[in-house]
Design a protein around this motif. Structure first.
Motif, PDB file in Angstrom:
ATOM      1  N   THR A 137       0.692  -1.121  -0.059  1.00 55.33           N
ATOM      2  CA  THR A 137       0.018  -0.063  -0.034  1.00 55.33           C
ATOM      3  C   THR A 137       0.910   1.234   0.112  1.00 55.33           C
ATOM      4  O   THR A 137       0.598   2.134  -0.739  1.00 55.33           O
ATOM      5  CB  THR A 137      -0.998   0.057   1.281  1.00 55.33           C
ATOM      6  OG1 THR A 137      -1.841  -1.041   1.254  1.00 55.33           O
ATOM      7  CG2 THR A 137      -1.855   1.270   1.324  1.00 55.33           C
ATOM      8  N   ARG A 150       2.557   1.773  -3.318  1.00 50.96           N
ATOM      9  CA  ARG A 150       1.600   2.119  -4.341  1.00 50.96           C
ATOM     10  C   ARG A 150       1.425   3.594  -4.269  1.00 50.96           C
ATOM     11  O   ARG A 150       1.251   4.423  -5.248  1.00 50.96           O
ATOM     12  CB  ARG A 150       0.395   1.193  -4.359  1.00 50.96           C
ATOM     13  CG  ARG A 150      -0.515   1.553  -5.445  1.00 50.96           C
ATOM     14  CD  ARG A 150      -1.848   0.650  -5.519  1.00 50.96           C
ATOM     15  NE  ARG A 150      -2.299   0.360  -4.102  1.00 50.96           N
ATOM     16  CZ  ARG A 150      -3.351   1.040  -3.602  1.00 50.96           C
ATOM     17  NH1 ARG A 150      -3.686   1.962  -4.250  1.00 50.96           N
ATOM     18  NH2 ARG A 150      -3.739   0.677  -2.186  1.00 50.96           N
ATOM     19  N   ARG A 151       1.052   4.019  -3.093  1.00 54.85           N
ATOM     20  CA  ARG A 151       1.040   5.640  -2.780  1.00 54.85           C
ATOM     21  C   ARG A 151       2.276   6.423  -3.434  1.00 54.85           C
ATOM     22  O   ARG A 151       1.910   7.360  -3.592  1.00 54.85           O
ATOM     23  CB  ARG A 151       0.733   5.790  -1.356  1.00 54.85           C
ATOM     24  CG  ARG A 151      -0.681   5.183  -0.873  1.00 54.85           C
ATOM     25  CD  ARG A 151      -0.775   5.303   0.564  1.00 54.85           C
ATOM     26  NE  ARG A 151      -1.991   5.089   1.268  1.00 54.85           N
ATOM     27  CZ  ARG A 151      -2.413   4.711   2.449  1.00 54.85           C
ATOM     28  NH1 ARG A 151      -1.666   4.808   3.407  1.00 54.85           N
ATOM     29  NH2 ARG A 151      -3.825   4.321   2.725  1.00 54.85           N
ATOM     30  N   ARG A 175       3.718   5.593  -5.953  1.00 59.64           N
ATOM     31  CA  ARG A 175       3.848   5.331  -7.664  1.00 59.64           C
ATOM     32  C   ARG A 175       5.040   4.479  -7.746  1.00 59.64           C
ATOM     33  O   ARG A 175       5.299   4.589  -8.798  1.00 59.64           O
ATOM     34  CB  ARG A 175       3.783   6.572  -7.934  1.00 59.64           C
ATOM     35  CG  ARG A 175       2.628   7.510  -7.785  1.00 59.64           C
ATOM     36  CD  ARG A 175       2.529   8.602  -8.952  1.00 59.64           C
ATOM     37  NE  ARG A 175       3.371   9.050  -9.202  1.00 59.64           N
ATOM     38  CZ  ARG A 175       3.741  10.391 -10.001  1.00 59.64           C
ATOM     39  NH1 ARG A 175       2.512  10.529 -10.714  1.00 59.64           N
ATOM     40  NH2 ARG A 175       4.775  11.064 -10.038  1.00 59.64           N
TER      41      ARG A 175
END
Length: 328
Positions: free
Chosen positions: A295, A298-299, A301
């Motif tokens: 997570t 992904r935040r 990128r």
């Protein structure tokens, strides 16, 4: 001096006509050439120094006869490049290569050689079945000694290049992406045009498309145009320096200082789409910890994801690929 070009004709603005691939066999052929002429391959000096004492002389000598120092080498040495192509795939295909086309390729090499090398190639052409087995054994032996230990770094550079090119093509179009491949490549209306030294041809890619294949070990662009092979353009990958082959753990350690050890390990294992549990196992983490780290990545990128049925798959984003390549 007249310039020569190979033009790959495509449908205008048809992004689906272009795809990317990886070719372990192409890298092997250029590895053989780099070891033969180190002075012409300064970006490979680190790798050459690391592997030269481990190279099996018999396998290397056979491959030198077959591949030569420059120019054309036999098409049967490489399979059609694909995203998931592995060395095992390549050597398995080589062991079953059709004998007819193989004799044709060897005949081309006979015409391009002289002396003892020419005689050796002629003997291979006369006994293609035994030559095929001998060549496949040499391919495997050379790969295991010279390239297998460095394939993770090679693969990371290749996939980083593909990620950057794919993102540029999606955001800016084919012409903008093609124009950055190499100074010998440009986009002309409906064609990818490659400046060559000797070869001149117009290739209609309608119905087949064009495969773009980055290379760490090649010095310049090359093309594959003869059917039944898929039209292919090989080009030097970006981001390659003379230290690309170094594997001293410094890159992962540097990333770990910023991201933390668990997130750095996850980023390294996500070279292909993995579920949360698969990524956790590969990085030696619990599933809950891996989920939290994914997570966060992904935040930032650094990781992308998509749903595949009941599973959610994660893989490195172009930014994540670029981060690893910069620290390779």
């Amino acid at each position: 001096m007249d310039r020569k070009f190979v033009e790959f004709r495509l449908a205008p603005d048809d992004i689906s006509a272009l795809r990317f691939g990886v070719s372990p066999g192409h890298e092997l052929c250029h590895a053989v050439r780099a070891l033969q002429t180190p002075g012409a391959h300064p970006l490979q000096w680190g790798w050459i120094h690391a592997v030269r004492d481990a190279v099996p002389s018999g396998a290397f000598d056979l491959l030198c006869v077959l591949i030569g120092r420059d120019g054309y080498f036999p098409d049967f040495l490489t399979a059609s490049p694909a995203w998931d192509m592995t060395a095992d795939d390549e050597v398995a295909r080589l062991r079953e290569a059709p004998l007819g086309p193989m004799r044709v390729d060897l005949g081309k090499m006979v015409e391009r050689s002289a002396g003892a090398r020419r005689e050796a190639l002629r003997r291979m052409r006369e006994r293609p079945r035994s030559a095929r087995a001998m060549i496949a054994d040499a391919w495997r032996e050379f790969w295991d000694a010279a390239l297998a230990p460095h394939w993770p770094q090679l693969d990371r550079l290749l996939r980083s290049d593909i990620a950057v090119r794919s993102r540029r093509m999606t955001s800016s179009g084919i012409a903008a992406m093609v124009g950055t491949l190499h100074d010998s490549v440009d986009w002309r209306g409906d064609a990818v045009r490659v400046r060559t030294r000797l070869h001149e041809e117009i290739v209609d890619c309608a119905g087949s498309g064009l495969v773009l294949v980055p290379s760490v070990l090649a010095r310049r662009c090359s093309v594959l145009t003869e059917r039944p092979a898929q039209p292919t353009l090989f080009y030097p990958a970006h981001g390659v320096t003379e230290t690309w082959s170094r594997d001293d753990g410094a890159g992962e350690a540097a990333i770990a200082v910023v991201l933390g050890a668990g997130r750095a390990r996850l980023l390294h294992v996500l070279s292909e789409p993995l579920s949360t549990s698969e990524a956790a196992a590969a990085a030696a983490l619990t599933v809950s910890t891996a989920s939290e780290h994914l997570t966060a990545l992904r935040r930032a990128r650094l990781v992308d994801r998509r749903r595949d049925g009941a599973r959610v798959l994660h893989w490195r984003s172009p930014l994540g690929e670029a981060l690893l390549a910069a620290n390779a």
